[in-house]
Write a protein that holds these residues in place. Sequence first.
Motif, PDB file in Angstrom:
ATOM      1  N   LEU A  62      -4.743  -0.523  -9.829  1.00 34.70           N
ATOM      2  CA  LEU A  62      -3.726   0.342 -10.430  1.00 34.70           C
ATOM      3  C   LEU A  62      -2.753  -0.509 -11.227  1.00 34.70           C
ATOM      4  CD1 LEU A  62      -2.944   2.339  -7.183  1.00 34.70           C
ATOM      5  CD2 LEU A  62      -4.522   2.991  -9.006  1.00 34.70           C
ATOM      6  N   ASN A  63      -2.352   0.018 -12.375  1.00 28.43           N
ATOM      7  CA  ASN A  63      -1.320  -0.713 -13.100  1.00 28.43           C
ATOM      8  C   ASN A  63       0.047  -0.275 -12.566  1.00 28.43           C
ATOM      9  OD1 ASN A  63      -0.624   1.702 -14.354  1.00 28.43           O
ATOM     10  ND2 ASN A  63      -2.018   1.328 -16.081  1.00 28.43           N
ATOM     11  N   GLN A  64       1.105  -0.854 -13.111  1.00 28.25           N
ATOM     12  CA  GLN A  64       2.431  -0.628 -12.543  1.00 28.25           C
ATOM     13  C   GLN A  64       2.837   0.837 -12.584  1.00 28.25           C
ATOM     14  OE1 GLN A  64       5.033  -3.337 -14.525  1.00 28.25           O
ATOM     15  NE2 GLN A  64       5.376  -4.505 -12.660  1.00 28.25           N
ATOM     16  N   THR A 123       0.846  -1.199   0.000  1.00 29.23           N
ATOM     17  CA  THR A 123       0.000   0.000   0.000  1.00 29.23           C
ATOM     18  C   THR A 123       0.877   1.243   0.000  1.00 29.23           C
ATOM     19  OG1 THR A 123      -0.085  -0.158   2.387  1.00 29.23           O
ATOM     20  CG2 THR A 123      -1.970  -1.002   1.172  1.00 29.23           C
ATOM     21  N   VAL A 124       0.312   2.320  -0.521  1.00 29.50           N
ATOM     22  CA  VAL A 124       0.987   3.613  -0.471  1.00 29.50           C
ATOM     23  C   VAL A 124      -0.002   4.602   0.123  1.00 29.50           C
ATOM     24  CG1 VAL A 124       1.939   5.469  -1.878  1.00 29.50           C
ATOM     25  CG2 VAL A 124       2.443   3.102  -2.461  1.00 29.50           C
ATOM     26  N   LYS A 125       0.467   5.407   1.044  1.00 28.86           N
ATOM     27  CA  LYS A 125      -0.441   6.383   1.651  1.00 28.86           C
ATOM     28  C   LYS A 125      -0.842   7.420   0.621  1.00 28.86           C
ATOM     29  CE  LYS A 125       1.019   6.179   6.437  1.00 28.86           C
ATOM     30  NZ  LYS A 125       2.008   6.725   7.382  1.00 28.86           N
ATOM     31  N   SER A 126      -2.061   7.879   0.750  1.00 28.60           N
ATOM     32  CA  SER A 126      -2.482   8.916  -0.184  1.00 28.60           C
ATOM     33  C   SER A 126      -2.008  10.276   0.331  1.00 28.60           C
ATOM     34  CB  SER A 126      -4.007   8.912  -0.296  1.00 28.60           C
ATOM     35  OG  SER A 126      -4.553   9.174   0.970  1.00 28.60           O
ATOM     36  N   ILE A 127      -1.918  11.215  -0.573  1.00 34.64           N
ATOM     37  CA  ILE A 127      -1.502  12.555  -0.160  1.00 34.64           C
ATOM     38  C   ILE A 127      -2.748  13.422  -0.038  1.00 34.64           C
ATOM     39  CG2 ILE A 127       0.828  12.463  -1.084  1.00 34.64           C
ATOM     40  CD1 ILE A 127      -0.160  13.680  -3.610  1.00 34.64           C
ATOM     41  N   PRO A 128      -2.731  14.444   0.778  1.00 37.28           N
ATOM     42  CA  PRO A 128      -3.921  15.295   0.921  1.00 37.28           C
ATOM     43  C   PRO A 128      -4.323  15.862  -0.429  1.00 37.28           C
ATOM     44  CG  PRO A 128      -2.267  15.841   2.569  1.00 37.28           C
ATOM     45  CD  PRO A 128      -1.636  14.878   1.643  1.00 37.28           C
ATOM     46  N   GLY A 129      -5.618  15.953  -0.634  1.00 36.29           N
ATOM     47  CA  GLY A 129      -6.100  16.453  -1.917  1.00 36.29           C
ATOM     48  C   GLY A 129      -6.515  15.336  -2.837  1.00 36.29           C
ATOM     49  N   GLN A 187       3.705   5.919  -9.906  1.00 39.10           N
ATOM     50  CA  GLN A 187       3.370   7.345  -9.837  1.00 39.10           C
ATOM     51  C   GLN A 187       2.910   7.735  -8.433  1.00 39.10           C
ATOM     52  OE1 GLN A 187       3.818   9.538 -12.350  1.00 39.10           O
ATOM     53  NE2 GLN A 187       3.339  11.052 -10.763  1.00 39.10           N
ATOM     54  N   LYS A 188       2.027   6.855  -7.878  1.00 40.26           N
ATOM     55  CA  LYS A 188       1.527   7.130  -6.537  1.00 40.26           C
ATOM     56  C   LYS A 188       2.672   7.156  -5.538  1.00 40.26           C
ATOM     57  CE  LYS A 188      -2.722   7.023  -7.920  1.00 40.26           C
ATOM     58  NZ  LYS A 188      -3.150   8.318  -8.453  1.00 40.26           N
ATOM     59  N   LYS A 189       3.592   6.232  -5.746  1.00 38.42           N
ATOM     60  CA  LYS A 189       4.724   6.133  -4.835  1.00 38.42           C
ATOM     61  C   LYS A 189       5.577   7.406  -4.925  1.00 38.42           C
ATOM     62  CE  LYS A 189       7.382   2.341  -3.051  1.00 38.42           C
ATOM     63  NZ  LYS A 189       7.758   0.938  -3.235  1.00 38.42           N
ATOM     64  N   VAL A 190       5.821   7.801  -6.170  1.00 38.86           N
ATOM     65  CA  VAL A 190       6.613   9.018  -6.392  1.00 38.86           C
ATOM     66  C   VAL A 190       5.919  10.215  -5.760  1.00 38.86           C
ATOM     67  CG1 VAL A 190       7.398  10.628  -8.166  1.00 38.86           C
ATOM     68  CG2 VAL A 190       7.762   8.159  -8.447  1.00 38.86           C
ATOM     69  N   LEU A 218      -5.559   4.594   1.743  1.00 39.46           N
ATOM     70  CA  LEU A 218      -4.352   3.984   1.177  1.00 39.46           C
ATOM     71  C   LEU A 218      -4.588   3.595  -0.279  1.00 39.46           C
ATOM     72  CD1 LEU A 218      -3.556   1.579   4.127  1.00 39.46           C
ATOM     73  CD2 LEU A 218      -2.258   3.620   3.545  1.00 39.46           C
ATOM     74  N   TRP A 219      -3.560   3.838  -1.063  1.00 40.15           N
ATOM     75  CA  TRP A 219      -3.588   3.279  -2.418  1.00 40.15           C
ATOM     76  C   TRP A 219      -3.142   1.824  -2.334  1.00 40.15           C
ATOM     77  CZ3 TRP A 219      -5.920   5.881  -6.060  1.00 40.15           C
ATOM     78  CH2 TRP A 219      -5.894   7.276  -6.058  1.00 40.15           C
ATOM     79  N   VAL A 220      -3.948   0.916  -2.809  1.00 45.16           N
ATOM     80  CA  VAL A 220      -3.535  -0.488  -2.818  1.00 45.16           C
ATOM     81  C   VAL A 220      -2.784  -0.723  -4.129  1.00 45.16           C
ATOM     82  CG1 VAL A 220      -4.264  -2.873  -2.639  1.00 45.16           C
ATOM     83  CG2 VAL A 220      -5.538  -1.096  -1.469  1.00 45.16           C
TER      84      VAL A 220
END
Lengths: 198, 355
Positions: A154-156, A84-90, A161-164, A104-106
């Motif tokens: 989400l694709n790779q 998972t990647v945490k989402s950013i505000p907004g 992108q989410k991670k970045v 969280l972004w899965v």
Amino acid sequence: MQKDGIEFMREYLKNTWDGIYTVLVGMRITFKHLFTPAVTIQYPEVKVKLPDRVRNRLYVNIDDCIGCDQCARACPVSCIEIDTVKSIPGEDLGITSNGKKKALWVTRFDIDIAKCCYCQLCVFPCPTECIYMTDVYEFSEYERANLLYKFSALNQDEAAQKKVNYEKFQAEKEAQKAAAAAAAAKPKPETPAQPSAN
Amino acid sequence: MYQFFFDLTGNVIISTLAVALVPLICVLLVTLFGVWLERKVSAWMQDRVGPNRIGPYGIFQCVADFVKMLQKEDAVSSEVDGVLYNIAPVLVFAGSFAAFAVIPFASTIIGSQVEVGLFYMLAASSFVVAGILMGGWSSNNKYSLLGSMRSAAQIISYEIPTALVVLSMVMLMGTLNLTQISEMQTGNFWHWNIFGGPGWALSKFLLIPFMVVGFIIIFISTLAEVNRTPFDIPEAESELVAGYFTEYCGMKYGMFMLAEYGNMFAVSLLVSVLFFGGYQSPVGYLGNVLGIKWLVSLEQFSWFFAKGWFFIFVQMWLRWTLPRLRVDQLMTLCWKYLIPYAVINLVIIGIISLL
């Protein structure tokens, strides 16, 4: 001697009669069965109705998944892997069907169904009931790799992108923090920042 | 029939081959259809479906099996007795096929008009024993040997009641010619031998119960002669793998199967000739009414096949009804029951035919 002979003849004739009669009885039974409809269920064409609580292929409704990782931890054979990647505000991730807010972004939700032991232990802890057993039981594959089911929406590239995004956000936050710390430190330059001071 | 082909072609060899071809095709088709029917009947009797994938109702299943069998490797064990091993399936098939030479399929369709047809047929079908013994011995396998020994003992024992019943029929009919026996039962079905033969004399009604007894005896003993359940101890799967043809594969195995179904058909036809009027129709012929000659032959052929198939069906019916007999039970049935009854039957029929 005379009686023995009669006795013998009686038994002999009785054996003969029994032989013929019992064969006819048997033949009557098999003849009846000749017209009994077959009990065979011709599987690929006709399928038996499954019981309500069968445990077959797992399915994840990824729209409801909050990435809590509880199913992966419940799995006794570790066949579920979640990143998972945490989402950013907004960023608005929406809410699940039972009203939980997703945070969280899965980025990865892989189930290696070849490892799965169909214990259903992953199903119970799920807070949003998004992982469950289906009634699909025909999913053999020629390649073992095809049994690794990927459920992430989400694709790779998107995941990367989410991670970045998150890292950038984190870096910005760090920078802000550092700047704030620097700004807070300025009025008192004689006392450098110490952990115990906070 | 030979004369017909001889007139047509004017060549001895071609006409002989053509005459031989008719029963050969019959045997092949009977085997193909028989194996299918066997599987279907067994399935239906056990409330199953049976072959149903290839063709409608799986009718081409046996064609597929046959093709598979044809293209199989002819694997031969190194320890077999080569010559005997290779001759045995041919002999077995030849024995069962030879019996068809004298069977009248219709009044005009007969391989050979032999005066001693019945005798020839019994002799030719007992020829199978030699092939079975050869196959069992040369396979160099204990199961094959046991199976062939059992088969020899069984076939030779059951020849006796068969022969006794045939003898009583010959006494009554006064001929060994199968065509003549069929012709004597012409007319309607109450002229058949099972109903005491032609005519309305007192002897006809006296004969009926003894004819039924004779029919039951010959049916049981011919069933045993063709090695079928409940008399299948020579090829008892649960004891002897496959009996005398355990070591055979491919088309050699196919020959044994052909022989088995050919034999079944031959004895069914023999029983129907002796007791059920052979090729005679039970009700009369459409061809005679319409005045078409060839239609009569066709009808006779169909009736004969229908009777043959009926008895094959009864054989299958028995197979899927009864369990296998033990060796001692088998011998008890033959020597203590069938033979005494056959002898008494023979004497009584002899006395009645004197009336």
